[in-house]
Design an enzyme around this catalytic site. Sequence first.
Site, PDB file in Angstrom:
ATOM      1  N   TYR A   1       8.342  68.319  30.439  1.00 17.78           N
ATOM      2  CA  TYR A   1       9.072  67.463  31.797  1.00 17.78           C
ATOM      3  C   TYR A   1       9.273  66.423  31.368  1.00 17.78           C
ATOM      4  O   TYR A   1      10.167  65.939  31.441  1.00 17.78           O
ATOM      5  CB  TYR A   1       9.231  68.536  32.904  1.00 17.78           C
ATOM      6  CG  TYR A   1       9.980  68.252  34.374  1.00 17.78           C
ATOM      7  CD1 TYR A   1      11.278  67.997  34.340  1.00 17.78           C
ATOM      8  CD2 TYR A   1       9.062  67.089  35.049  1.00 17.78           C
ATOM      9  CE1 TYR A   1      11.710  67.328  35.549  1.00 17.78           C
ATOM     10  CE2 TYR A   1       9.520  66.563  36.145  1.00 17.78           C
ATOM     11  CZ  TYR A   1      11.279  66.965  36.542  1.00 17.78           C
ATOM     12  OH  TYR A   1      12.035  66.384  37.470  1.00 17.78           O
TER      13      TYR A   1
ATOM     14  N   ASN B   1      24.807  63.032  25.600  1.00 19.30           N
ATOM     15  CA  ASN B   1      26.118  63.448  25.897  1.00 19.30           C
ATOM     16  C   ASN B   1      26.794  63.364  27.754  1.00 19.30           C
ATOM     17  O   ASN B   1      27.622  62.450  27.218  1.00 19.30           O
ATOM     18  CB  ASN B   1      25.544  65.304  26.022  1.00 19.30           C
ATOM     19  CG  ASN B   1      26.010  65.714  24.706  1.00 19.30           C
ATOM     20  OD1 ASN B   1      25.888  65.225  23.426  1.00 19.30           O
ATOM     21  ND2 ASN B   1      25.300  67.278  24.762  1.00 19.30           N
TER      22      ASN B   1
ATOM     23  N   ALA C   1      18.434  60.988  37.094  1.00 19.53           N
ATOM     24  CA  ALA C   1      17.892  61.216  38.189  1.00 19.53           C
ATOM     25  C   ALA C   1      16.441  61.330  36.971  1.00 19.53           C
ATOM     26  O   ALA C   1      16.200  62.128  36.107  1.00 19.53           O
ATOM     27  CB  ALA C   1      17.938  62.570  38.232  1.00 19.53           C
TER      28      ALA C   1
END
Length: 318
Positions: A146, A100, A115
């Site tokens: 993650y 998005n 990041a």
Amino acid sequence: MSKILVTGGSGFIGSHLIDRLIKDGHQIISIDNLITGRSSNLDHLKGNPNLKTLHHDITEPIEIEEKIDCIFHMASPASPIDYIKIPKETLLTGSIGTKNMLDLAQKHSARFLLASTSEIYGDPLEHPQKETYYGNVNTIGPRSCYDEAKRFAEALTMAYHRTHKTNIVIARIFNTYGPRMRPNDGRVVPNFIIQSLKNEPLTINGDGTQTRSFCYIDDLIDGLAKLMFSEITGEAVNLGNPCETTINDFAEKIKTLTDSASGITYQDLPENDPIRRLPDITKAKRLLDWEPKTDISSGLKATIEYFKNNLQQTPTNQ
Ligand code: UDP
């Protein structure tokens, strides 16, 4: 002056980044769903005409009317106990959320900084870690939500760059510490500082011989700003402090700086906890003329001061 979108603007790194960008005269739109971010991190900027905050989950598309020049895409749970608790949200933020934000960047012809993280190197077999290292990640381990979200986010960011010529750059952020870390986010810095201040035992995972390299927040922010406003495009750059310490030595350092009477408790090393981590920052030095300036004692003193002033009996999370 640029109009800059910061996702994860209420988080530890995002809020410091916003401080810096506002100080440099930019106008900021911050997006956060406040799952791990805290609105109080931006309290001091309330009423500032150069900051607009939006409570929004980036896994849902969003239209921004004003023309955006740059996007810092910082949003993601980032502490192991957080992302292990909300693995699906972590994966979807890194994948759909990143899509998005890349779509938004494309629509606005904005420069996009992702990041990313040293976690994309997993439990590294190469030491120190250079940007050319591909990593060693257990795709079905507890940290994969993650690690793989960020690896996917890097791949997607590069796909937009190759397909649409989106102007992108990737920051691989290593362990960072400083004021505004959440006291209960479970990471080693808040845990050890709070335990030391309360004279409770420091909880060392494993035998404490694993290493990390800790970068003070101001240095990281400087690196992120330099990277965004550089000419580098379609590349990843490590940002971290090339000063490696064992967790045992780190515990002693914090005990000394807090003048603590705490003992040590050893507990199990979490599954897939990386054994060594040290950034090779040759590339950042060469291309950005950047390297950390804050020594560990000064950085930790400022962080200890923050926790002293902001601790209202918050339990640490182990
Ligand atoms: N750690 C520890 N005690 C704690 C919290 C963390 O010994 O109370 C260890 C953890 O197992 C890891 C290192 O400290 O080896 C850094 O952990 P952190 O969660 O801060 O960051 P990351 O694992 O993401 O580098």
